[in-house]
Design a protein around this motif. Sequence first.
Motif, PDB file in Angstrom:
ATOM      1  N   CYS A 170       0.962  -1.257  -0.005  1.00 25.31           N
ATOM      2  CA  CYS A 170       0.043  -0.078   0.007  1.00 25.31           C
ATOM      3  C   CYS A 170       0.831   1.204  -0.113  1.00 25.31           C
ATOM      4  CB  CYS A 170      -0.934   0.168   1.198  1.00 25.31           C
ATOM      5  SG  CYS A 170      -2.011   1.443   1.275  1.00 25.31           S
ATOM      6  N   CYS A 230      -4.141  -0.105  -0.303  1.00 27.38           N
ATOM      7  CA  CYS A 230      -5.005  -1.475   0.329  1.00 27.38           C
ATOM      8  C   CYS A 230      -6.495  -1.392   0.577  1.00 27.38           C
ATOM      9  CB  CYS A 230      -4.359  -1.706   1.487  1.00 27.38           C
ATOM     10  SG  CYS A 230      -4.613  -0.648   3.133  1.00 27.38           S
ATOM     11  N   HIS A 280      -7.608   4.401   2.359  1.00 22.48           N
ATOM     12  CA  HIS A 280      -6.208   5.092   1.927  1.00 22.48           C
ATOM     13  C   HIS A 280      -5.942   5.931   0.811  1.00 22.48           C
ATOM     14  CE1 HIS A 280      -4.705   2.278   5.280  1.00 22.48           C
ATOM     15  NE2 HIS A 280      -5.274   3.333   5.692  1.00 22.48           N
TER      16      HIS A 280
HETATM   17 ZN    ZN Z   1      -3.185   1.130   3.071  1.00 17.77          ZN
END
Ligand code: ZN
Length: 91
Positions: A60, A81, A85
């Motif tokens: 991520c 992810c 985010h």
């Molecule tokens: Zn993340």
Amino acid sequence: MSRLLFWLALAFLVLYAIRTKLRELQGGQRPRDPRQPERPAARPAARGRANAEVETMLCCAHCGIYYPASETVQAGGRDYCCAAHASLPAA
Ligand SMILES: [Zn+2]
């Protein structure tokens, strides 16, 4: 007595080795046939199963956690992810 047993065992081993070698040379494919169909059938299946279980992991761009590539959320050319985010401003 132990010498006699030793020579008997040695003779047995030599005869067994010669017999095995002769079988290999003459009709050697008989003992192998039962194994060979199993191995090619089992190995590709095992490989296919192994490949199916292996999944590429991505990192991520926000939190750095590794997650399966199938769950990626792309935003701005980067991989995240989760959608939370991806929506956060890049650090
Ligand atoms: Zn993340």
